[in-house]
Enzyme design. Sequence first.
Site, PDB file in Angstrom:
ATOM      1  CE  LYS A  28     -13.023 -56.357  -8.426  1.00  0.00           C
ATOM      2  NZ  LYS A  28     -13.259 -57.371  -7.414  1.00  0.00           N
ATOM      3  CB  THR A  29     -10.124 -61.795  -8.588  1.00  0.00           C
ATOM      4  OG1 THR A  29     -11.351 -61.047  -8.546  1.00  0.00           O
ATOM      5  CG2 THR A  29     -10.232 -62.950  -7.611  1.00  0.00           C
ATOM      6  CG  ASP A 213     -12.514 -57.450  -4.093  1.00  0.00           C
ATOM      7  OD1 ASP A 213     -12.100 -56.543  -4.845  1.00  0.00           O
ATOM      8  OD2 ASP A 213     -13.151 -58.435  -4.502  1.00  0.00           O
ATOM      9  CD  GLU A 214     -16.067 -55.040  -5.974  1.00  0.00           C
ATOM     10  OE1 GLU A 214     -16.010 -53.821  -6.244  1.00  0.00           O
ATOM     11  OE2 GLU A 214     -16.245 -55.900  -6.849  1.00  0.00           O
ATOM     12  CD  GLN A 244     -16.497 -51.398 -11.941  1.00  0.00           C
ATOM     13  OE1 GLN A 244     -17.325 -52.306 -12.035  1.00  0.00           O
ATOM     14  NE2 GLN A 244     -15.198 -51.622 -12.035  1.00  0.00           N
ATOM     15  NE  ARG A 602     -20.289 -54.646 -15.527  1.00  0.00           N
ATOM     16  CZ  ARG A 602     -19.148 -54.738 -14.871  1.00  0.00           C
ATOM     17  NH1 ARG A 602     -18.797 -55.873 -14.311  1.00  0.00           N
ATOM     18  NH2 ARG A 602     -18.323 -53.712 -14.783  1.00  0.00           N
TER      19      ARG A 602
END
Length: 674
Positions: A28-29, A213-214, A244, A602
Amino acid sequence: MKLNSAQQQAVEYTTGPCLVLAGAGSGKTRVITNKIAYLIERCGYQGRHIAAVTFTNKAAREMADRVRQTLGRQKSRGLTISTFHTLGLDIVRREHQALSLKANFSLFDDHDQMALLKELSEQELQGDKDLLRQLQHQISRWKNDLCLAQQVTSTGDEKQQLFAALYQRYQNQLTAYNALDFDDLILMPTLLLKTNSQVRERWQKKIRYLLVDEYQDTNTSQYQFIKLLVGERAFFTVVGDDDQSIYSWRGANPENLSLLQSDYPQLRVVKLEQNYRSTQRILKCANILIENNDHLFDKRLFSELSYGEPLKVLIAKNEEQEAERVIAELMGHRFINRTQYRDYAILYRGNHQSRLLEKALMTNRIPYKISGGQSFFSRSEIKDLMAYLRLLVNPDDDSALLRIVNVPRREIGPVTLEKIGHFANTHHVSLFSAACDSQLQGQLTGRGAQAIEFFFRWMVELSDRAMRGNTLEAVRDLVRDIHYEDWLYETSPSAKAAEMRMQNISTLFRWVSDMLEGDIDNPAMNLTEVVNRLILRDMMERGEDNEDSDQVQLMTLHASKGLEFPYVYLIGMEEGLLPHQTSIDEDSVDEERRLAYVGITRAQRELTFTLTRERRQFGELLRPEPSRFLMELPQDDLQWANQRIVQSAEQRQQKGLAGVAALREMLSDKKSDR
């Protein structure tokens, strides 16, 4: 690396509202940074008309660095890449007159806030820490829901009515101090944008494209903040993952994803489902687990990496054996695979689970790091100097004054301070104004009166120099005039400790100097702006740690979000721990399942779960059931420790050869060290 088709689609859609559903590890970044570059290079946007916001300073810094690498300094100049609260602070700073604030307003952190609430509620709450925390949390929740103090005075039960009255009292005091708290940095600009069309048009003109973002972590006020900034043009991209969303306890509202669809019927939804982080088996288990939750949008992660190792489940007799077994497994795995300590993370639901792990790690002399250690700004010498700087820019900051009025010692005793406090309360002025009042000075006698007069005259003169003259020189003189270095050597346990603390002061001074002078990427600030930016940095960076040494990582599942590790141990997979007992009692385990999903995703290569047959809690011996989340995973992909694994002759030989190779390497390293 080339963008995949979904990433490319997300980057190139710029003519309307866009939601990018970005699964864990889906890049996503890269999408955000490439989209900023696309807007500037292909769509004709100027950097100063684009803003990208996220939730942590660390994430904002990483995003800014990647944009600069992609675009170069020249094209990225003027871009706003910051946290929500930093953007809010910029709006408040520029629009302070419309908000009826003086330019030298102060920011209260959570410690200042708690101290003020304790003082204001002494009669009703009598310093009860639990009630004070509840009050602090309730005020934060009201502000995040855009509820002003006067709107909540007559609602709820008796406790809520008391909290509402204390909220009003607290807000009145903040106004008197010309101060804001953390939540005000979203509340105040949001309400201003909502009610002042002139300000709203100015900011909509400035920010012509917004990236968030997020997004799943936004609360009510942040959603409205975004909506008011983008206006009817609705040129924005939000990136998030409902799977998430794990922060409802601090106000996050995953329903904001569905609100987007109703508020923007033309919303374009792009799903990023290719994961570049984890093996296929880890993703298969994560997908099957999260399918047990209701979804607004269907999404299924996939990977082109190998299928990978089975997910192991270790069963220990109790929590002591659980810690010992995890560390023994980790040591053996590291020896066989010749890995580094930093490749391993141990994740848990609650901080209390780390204590026995720390003991086992120390016993075996294994270096480790617990996420959320002491931040730079929490050191006493930094808090002292920040209090002085806060007082220089805002004399009405009572919290700052009380911290340093006797640091270093000035013979200003409690009786003198009590007289100043009583005068300030009676006349409804700040402590600083009270101390400078000639009416009060006539009531003070002895050395205390002389010390007060000297200290406050010095502060007034220094503040004047800092604001009108050479600011940097005034700050340097501040440290010298109070003989702070001598004070550190007097009060520190050793000369080495005093030296290190003085180095921290030098670091702070260097930051202040850099921000006052500015550079090609960051315009010069005045001292008020510098102080508020540093206070905000402190609030945003608590718990962040940029150290990259070779240590095993210990952290809560909440703290692990956004990180990745080759090998992960997820401990305490039991009913009552994960899912947490509170969520079971309240029949709300969906967020706990999302938390387990975050933990699983993770892991890049291998994942190990642990659980115990017995566990002590508050002195009571419990016999917990295995977590339902373990039962929801595909059992063919799990390797339970109590199941005997039949290995082929070839597998046994490969394992033996790996052990021999590791032993040879270790012996070779020891020889070369001689």
